[in-house]
Design an enzyme around this catalytic site. Structure first.
Site, short mmCIF file in Angstrom:
data_model
loop_
_atom_site.label_atom_id
_atom_site.label_comp_id
_atom_site.label_asym_id
_atom_site.label_seq_id
_atom_site.Cartn_x
_atom_site.Cartn_y
_atom_site.Cartn_z
N ARG A 167 -28.57 21.57 -51.43
CA ARG A 167 -28.43 20.73 -52.62
C ARG A 167 -28.05 21.55 -53.86
NH1 ARG A 167 -33.09 16.00 -52.08
NH2 ARG A 167 -32.00 14.87 -50.42
N LYS B 219 -39.25 1.50 -39.64
CA LYS B 219 -39.61 0.13 -40.04
C LYS B 219 -38.42 -0.77 -40.30
CE LYS B 219 -44.06 1.20 -42.20
NZ LYS B 219 -44.82 1.15 -43.48
N GLY C 121 -31.18 11.42 -45.05
CA GLY C 121 -32.46 11.29 -44.34
C GLY C 121 -32.54 12.03 -43.02
N GLY D 209 -32.08 7.20 -49.43
CA GLY D 209 -32.40 5.95 -50.12
C GLY D 209 -31.26 5.44 -50.97
#
Length: 406
Positions: free
Chosen positions: A35, A211, A362, A385
């Protein structure tokens, strides 16, 4: 089209850049500097233009509901000093570091900057009001800058002081705001999986992870955009239970069964689920691991990965695709026994040389890097996200929308 850092005239001006330096740290050591490396093109552009470069980022989490001792421990753990040091090595020049986020020390350090100097400010999360877009925090930081550059895609879905409040305040003062090279690349690449032309189809999405409830909005959005959606990982057990299959001790969201049923009906055959599964009798210390030739998981067993028939089924769909978006692994890839499904997806996408492939950050990004396939993808997003929310919101994120247009 947003104003770009290359459009700015910033010689002698103080330019505040919101970067994403949220890197993994262990005992003050950076474990992956990707990053930081990704921020270099924007930083170098500003240095070359003679700007006074001020960099901000969050790092980790600081929970202000905890005890003062726990808060101080979290601050010590998430101190930005190692990031400033590493950035200096990568730029091959001195990078100054201010250990506070407000006050005379910070103001003095900013005032003393010369053209081409670089200053890293302490972790934005040291400020309790940062995540609430607190007007006081926003004003303190906005007063440091003559211009703002948004280059933290991984935080662009958050309307925080450092991502939204500051550019909003500067725009009101008539000061320029722009996106950096990293955000530009993300917007262009993710744009290709948000609006997909006829010649770039079939378009398939592969969604895994734990989920269904975390991915409802993105599933709904992708059903409108995609030709097919592959659902794997723990999410698939909720869908299988909705179809009447047994799921053993696999994680299932019973409150999402109705949603899964409605989703399958709406998809009209466009959702592809696993047809066989690798199961184990325990997550941490299994005595029995086996592949079963159906998706009826026996009592006392837990689904851990897709089986061989499913791998072939997914490979066939991937082979025919021209555009692919992937977010979420096929199984518990962190454990060697359950890596085959995720590796198969990596390999199948890598083998499809004609497709445009995007990983939405992710765990999928971590997996493709771990298995050596990261260079085979057209784009690997730096924000899990943020990439999902960008798809959900048809290309809109608050931290990018607030930047002025050309």
């Amino acid at each position: 089209m947003k104003k770009h850092v290359k459009d700015l005239e910033v010689k002698g001006k103080r330019v505040l850049v919101r970067c994403d330096f949220n890197v993994p740290l262990k005992n003050g050591e950076i474990r992956d500097d990707n990053r930081i490396v990704s921020a270099l093109p924007t930083i170098k552009e500003l240095i070359s233009k003679g700007a006074k470069v001020i960099l901000m980022s969050h790092l980790g989490k600081i929970d202000f509901k905890k005890t003062p001792e726990e808060i101080e421990a979290a601050k010590a753990k998430n101190n930005m000093a190692p990031i400033a040091a590493r950035l200096g090595e990568l730029l091959e020049k001195e990078v100054k570091f201010c250990e506070v986020t407000r006050g005379p020390k910070l103001e003095e350090m900013v005032a003393s900057l010369n053209e081409g100097d670089v200053l890293v400010i302490q972790n934005t999360r040291y400020e309790k009001g940062e995540s609430k877009n607190d007007p006081e925090v926003t004003a303190i930081w906005a007063n440091l800058a003559d211009a703002f550059v948004m280059d933290a895609f991984g935080s662009a879905h958050r309307a925080h002081s450092s991502t939204y409040g500051v550019p909003e305040a500067l725009k009101k003062e008539g000061k320029p705001t722009a996106i950096g090279y990293l955000v530009e690349k993300e917007v262009k690449s993710l744009g290709r999986v948000i609006t997909v032309e006829k010649e770039d189809r079939p378009y398939i999405a592969i969604l895994g992870g734990l989920k269904v409830s975390d991915k409802i909005k993105v599933i709904d959005s992708l059903l409108k955009k995609c030709d097919k959606i592959i659902i794997c990982g723990a999410m698939s057990y909720t869908f299988n239970k909705a179809l009447g299959h047994t799921t053993g001790t696999s994680p299932v969201e019973d409150d999402q069964l109705e949603y899964a049923t409605n989703c399958l009906n709406e998809a009209n055959g466009r959702i592809i689920l696993p047809v066989d599964v690798v199961v184990a009798d325990d997550f941490d210390d299994p005595k029995l691991i086996q592949s079963i030739e159906s998706t009826d998981i026996p009592e006392g067993m837990m689904g851990m990965d897709i089986g061989p028939k499913t791998r072939k089924l997914f490979e066939k769909e991937i082979k025919d695709a021209k555009t692919i978006f992937w977010n979420g692994p096929a199984g518990v890839f962190e454990k060697e026994e359950y890596q085959a499904g995720t590796v198969a997806i990596c390999k199948a996408i890598a083998d499809n040389k004609g497709c445009f492939s995007v990983i939405g950050g992710g765990d999928s990004a971590a997996a493709c890097k771990q298995f050596g396939y990261i260079s085979s993808f057209s784009h690997v997003s730096t924000g899990g996200g943020a990439s999902l929310e960008m798809i959900e919101n048809d290309g809109h994120l608050p931290g990018i929308d607030i930047i002025e247009d050309k």
